[in-house]
Design an enzyme around this catalytic site. Sequence first.
Site, PDB file in Angstrom:
ATOM      1  N   TYR A 119       0.826  -1.193  -0.267  1.00 16.35           N
ATOM      2  CA  TYR A 119       0.131  -0.313  -0.018  1.00 16.35           C
ATOM      3  C   TYR A 119       1.165   0.944  -0.311  1.00 16.35           C
ATOM      4  O   TYR A 119       2.053   1.059   0.615  1.00 16.35           O
ATOM      5  CB  TYR A 119      -0.583  -0.068   1.146  1.00 16.35           C
ATOM      6  CG  TYR A 119      -1.323   0.906   1.222  1.00 16.35           C
ATOM      7  CD1 TYR A 119      -2.852   1.113   0.782  1.00 16.35           C
ATOM      8  CD2 TYR A 119      -0.889   2.187   2.196  1.00 16.35           C
ATOM      9  CE1 TYR A 119      -3.674   2.519   0.919  1.00 16.35           C
ATOM     10  CE2 TYR A 119      -2.024   3.551   1.774  1.00 16.35           C
ATOM     11  CZ  TYR A 119      -2.869   3.885   1.234  1.00 16.35           C
ATOM     12  OH  TYR A 119      -3.873   4.994   1.336  1.00 16.35           O
ATOM     13  N   GLU A 207      -3.454   7.496  -4.403  1.00 17.23           N
ATOM     14  CA  GLU A 207      -2.986   6.192  -3.657  1.00 17.23           C
ATOM     15  C   GLU A 207      -3.060   5.040  -4.535  1.00 17.23           C
ATOM     16  O   GLU A 207      -3.522   4.745  -5.708  1.00 17.23           O
ATOM     17  CB  GLU A 207      -4.601   5.963  -3.034  1.00 17.23           C
ATOM     18  CG  GLU A 207      -4.300   4.634  -1.788  1.00 17.23           C
ATOM     19  CD  GLU A 207      -6.061   4.632  -1.155  1.00 17.23           C
ATOM     20  OE1 GLU A 207      -7.132   4.709  -1.743  1.00 17.23           O
ATOM     21  OE2 GLU A 207      -5.701   4.832   0.238  1.00 17.23           O
TER      22      GLU A 207
END
Length: 397
Positions: A119, A207
């Site tokens: 992530y 993101e």
Amino acid sequence: MNIHEYQAKQILKGFGAPVADGAAITDITQAEAAINSLPGPVWVVKSQIHAGGRGKGKFVELPEDAKGGVRVSFSAEEALANVKEMFGNTLVTAQTGPAGKQVNRLYIEDGADIESELYLSILVDRETGQTSFVASTEGGMDIEAVAEETPELIHTIGISAAAGCTDADAAKIADAYKLEGTAREQGIALFKVLYKAFVEKDMALLEINPLIVTKKNDVQVLDAKVSFDGNALFRHPDIMEYRDETEEDAKEIEASKYDLAYIALDGEIGCMVNGAGLAMATMDIIKLYGASPANFLDVGGGATTEKVTAAFKIITSDPNVKGILVNIFGGIMRCDVIAEGVIQAVKDVGLEVPLVVRLEGTKVAEGKKLINESGLNVIAADDLDDAAQKIVKAVKG
Ligand code: ADP
Ligand code: MG
């Protein structure tokens, strides 16, 4: 402003980030050419909507056990079948709300050979006043759950605006992921590229979930979500081209034409307020008395009658609105201008729901007089508490 995954990947690719080859389609007739433009043997067909969680999403029109909105396909025929099954249907994910979003675009991408999913995000961290990288080895899944249950697995690396993302910063991020060999080298280059893209394009959020390490130990951007700072968009006509109005609320688009700070919500009481703080307080007090706001709206300090009229029309165009609360504390904003706007709008579009008006401040006497003499069916209120109780009572009985 948000954009689609495939658009975000185009931008990042332009900066030199490693992304897979892919082709977006906006019509089902483009599917075969898109699939044939990729070599296979694995194609991934990805729903393009402005919401995450697509992989685990469900299509309203398909049986409960049908696959989600991101589908790995092992032949061109299977990819085409997946396109046909998904296109035009409504995908519900953890981020779309229960109504879901219609899939009007699909992205067909080369399948990656995934060793691990990481992530990564870049955001403006208000606490430290810096742009920060957020890195976790727990990619591909719900990062909120990771933050909740295992916060020690989330690393935040702040970047100095003056120095930018240095080799040392990038190395810290690589350490957080425990990258080694080629993946480490590529990662360090990638983090600097992502930071550059973030700053140059005035992003508010970038993101990448997941960022992957492949079986060959290469890094690749596998998913990308980008939001841009709306106040900086005037500097980026190229990004404005990416705007997909079908993903936005029609009322918010209309409001943006009049420069109104309007956000659609799902309650039943429409709110017209001046000042963001008072607008928040108005929403809170509506909640306190047992109802929900249908919108946030700050008409601003220097609003004209035309702007107020537009705002009122936007509020009444929402079929969920069962009552309207006008709450104006006139400082710079004048109460008579608000009154004129409300009266004009009601003349134009009619008024089919109860309306409570609370006016206070500059030109309040003139404002009240205008409303009283207009013949409008208005419930007058003395203060915010009184106004909130009256509108909730009018709507809920
Ligand atoms: P979302 O976050 O909206 O569910 P993603 O793009 O993250 O969508 O895709 C979900 C999952 O699908 C990823 O975590 C990954 O495991 C898999 N996936 C996505 N794109 C590819 C690809 N090109 N090749 C292989 N697997 C993929
Ligand atoms: Mg994802």
